[in-house]
Write an enzyme that holds these catalytic residues in place. Structure first.
Site, short mmCIF file in Angstrom:
data_model
loop_
_atom_site.label_atom_id
_atom_site.label_comp_id
_atom_site.label_asym_id
_atom_site.label_seq_id
_atom_site.Cartn_x
_atom_site.Cartn_y
_atom_site.Cartn_z
CE LYS A 37 -0.26 -0.23 5.06
NZ LYS A 37 -1.06 -0.73 6.19
NE ARG A 132 -7.24 0.42 10.99
CZ ARG A 132 -6.01 0.18 10.55
NH1 ARG A 132 -5.10 1.16 10.57
NH2 ARG A 132 -5.66 -1.00 10.11
CG HIS A 161 -4.14 -4.48 11.89
ND1 HIS A 161 -2.96 -5.04 11.46
CD2 HIS A 161 -3.92 -3.13 11.91
CE1 HIS A 161 -2.07 -4.08 11.24
NE2 HIS A 161 -2.61 -2.92 11.51
NE ARG A 217 -2.79 -8.06 7.83
CZ ARG A 217 -3.43 -8.51 8.90
NH1 ARG A 217 -4.05 -9.67 8.88
NH2 ARG A 217 -3.47 -7.79 10.02
CE1 TYR A 261 10.13 32.47 0.10
CE2 TYR A 261 10.37 30.09 0.30
CZ TYR A 261 10.11 31.21 -0.47
OH TYR A 261 9.82 31.07 -1.79
CB CYS A 306 12.14 26.56 -0.08
SG CYS A 306 13.27 27.79 0.60
CG ASP A 308 10.23 23.43 -5.49
OD1 ASP A 308 9.41 22.50 -5.50
OD2 ASP A 308 9.93 24.62 -5.72
#
Ligand SMILES: *Cc1c(COP(=O)(O)O)cnc(C)c1O
Length: 367
Positions: A37, A132, A161, A217, A261, A306, A308
């Site tokens: 996942k 859950r 689980h 799992r 910044y 920042c 990027d």
């Protein structure tokens, strides 16, 4: 793209993932459901799906059906379980692509039974204390009887689980396990036992042998990452992911110069700094205390991260030049920053660090 053409990228060692899959199967002595996942915990679901299947994983599992579709589109042929909720509208597509769904409530199961044209493979999710998803353990037997009576539902699995398997000292896992074991005994006595009964995630599979049932799992362990500080991996596992970027500019700043910044960092003396091409949009965090590896040394990030880019202190590495490789997660020389160390800086867990790595980072696969 080649590494030489990239500024920021991830290197994924598929050989490590295959070895970790086999190590998990060897230790647990059970078939493995590889949990892929969240883009295979950031490692890239397309390549990892193929790799875990090649390594002998009997199953793949995902959280959402779109992820199962990606696996099928990429030629993964093993059984796939969607562990989360799936809307009834996509039941027929799940059947067409041989994808197994989780059922956890009578109303949803009735909608699935209605929507299905031919039998839908499903796994009954039982809540033994995670609170859950899942039918309450006390109602599971009745529900299972009802499921078995539906012509368009084929119950092939039942699972639960654990909430605290990564804390081997906590009593919760044994309590949840006892409830689940009682249910399994009851359904066996009633002749209703599905083919696949499962409960263990990586931590439970490693630390609680009785939770292994018919398969384990495993997510975090197959990427070579530990379930928690209290549930470390055996040393035979190795991390598969390295995160890298490059220096994109170098400059020398005078004393008293603000950086990035908000000018939240100001140079005290003449200081050599460099920009690197990783920011919060890559999954790095706007957080104090980040460090990176350059020329085999750990150097601090200075100023605000920042979107990027960010700026690093080069005072200890005056030989650094534009284009030099910088490691954010992984090894460089004898220095190392693990996903676990990065998680500590951010007050979170390694799962969140790797699953938050952005899709724009090119994944380069080797092994
Ligand atoms: C994510 C998940 C797992 C895998 O857990 P790891 O700790 O990564 O091994 C197993 N089962 C379920 C239901 C999950 O959601």
């Amino acid at each position: 793209m080649q590494k030489e053409e990239l500024i920021s990228w991830l290197e994924i060692d598929l050989g490590a993932i295959r070895d970790n899959v086999q190590e998990m199967m060897r230790i647990t002595g059970r078939p493995l459901m590889a949990v892929v996942k969240a883009n295979a915990y950031g490692h890239g679901i397309e390549a990892v799906g193929k790799a875990v299947e090649a390594a002998g994983a009997a199953w793949c599992s995902v959280a959402r059906i779109e992820e199962a579709f990606v696996l099928r589109e990429n030629g993964v042929t093993c059984p796939i379980l969607v562990m989360g909720y799936t809307p009834p509208q996509v039941v027929r597509e799940a059947i067409a692509r041989n994808i197994s769904l989780t059922v956890d409530a009578p109303d949803v199961a009735a909608q699935y039974a209605e929507a299905a044209d031919t039998p839908l493979k499903c796994h009954l999710k039982v809540d033994t204390g995670m609170s859950r998803l899942g039918i309450h353990v006390d109602q599971a037997m009745n529900f299972l009887h009802w499921l078995h009576a539906q012509k368009t539902l084929a119950v092939e699995g039942m699972f639960t689980h654990f909430a605290r398997a990564d804390e081997p000292q906590a009593a919760t896992t044994a309590e949840q396990l006892a409830k689940f074991q009682r249910l399994v005994q009851d359904i066996e006595a009633a002749g209703l036992r599905p083919e696949w009964v499962h409960a263990a995630n990586s931590a439970a599979g490693l630390y609680f042998p009785e939770t292994r049932f018919d398969l384990v799992r495993s997510g975090i362990a197959i990427y070579g990452l530990q379930p928690s500080d209290n549930a470390p991996l055996p040393e035979t596992f190795r991390p598969a992911l390295t995160m890298k970027t490059r220096i994109t500019s170098v400059r020398i700043l005078p004393p008293g110069q603000g950086i990035s910044y908000g000018h939240r960092y100001t140079t005290a003396n003449v200081q050599r700094v460099g920009s690197i091409a990783v920011g919060y949009a890559d999954g790095f965090r706007r957080w104090a205390g980040n460090r990176v590896l350059l020329q085999g040394k750990s150097v601090p990030v200075v100023g605000t991260i920042c979107m990027d880019q960010c700026v690093i202190n080069l005072d200890d590495v005056p030989e650094a030049r534009r284009g030099d490789e910088v490691v954010l997660i992984g090894q460089q020389g004898s220095a190392r920053i693990s996903a676990e160390m990065m998680a500590k800086t951010w007050g979170t867990i390694n799962y969140e660090v790797v699953s938050g790595l952005a899709s724009r980072l090119t994944r380069l696969y080797n092994g």
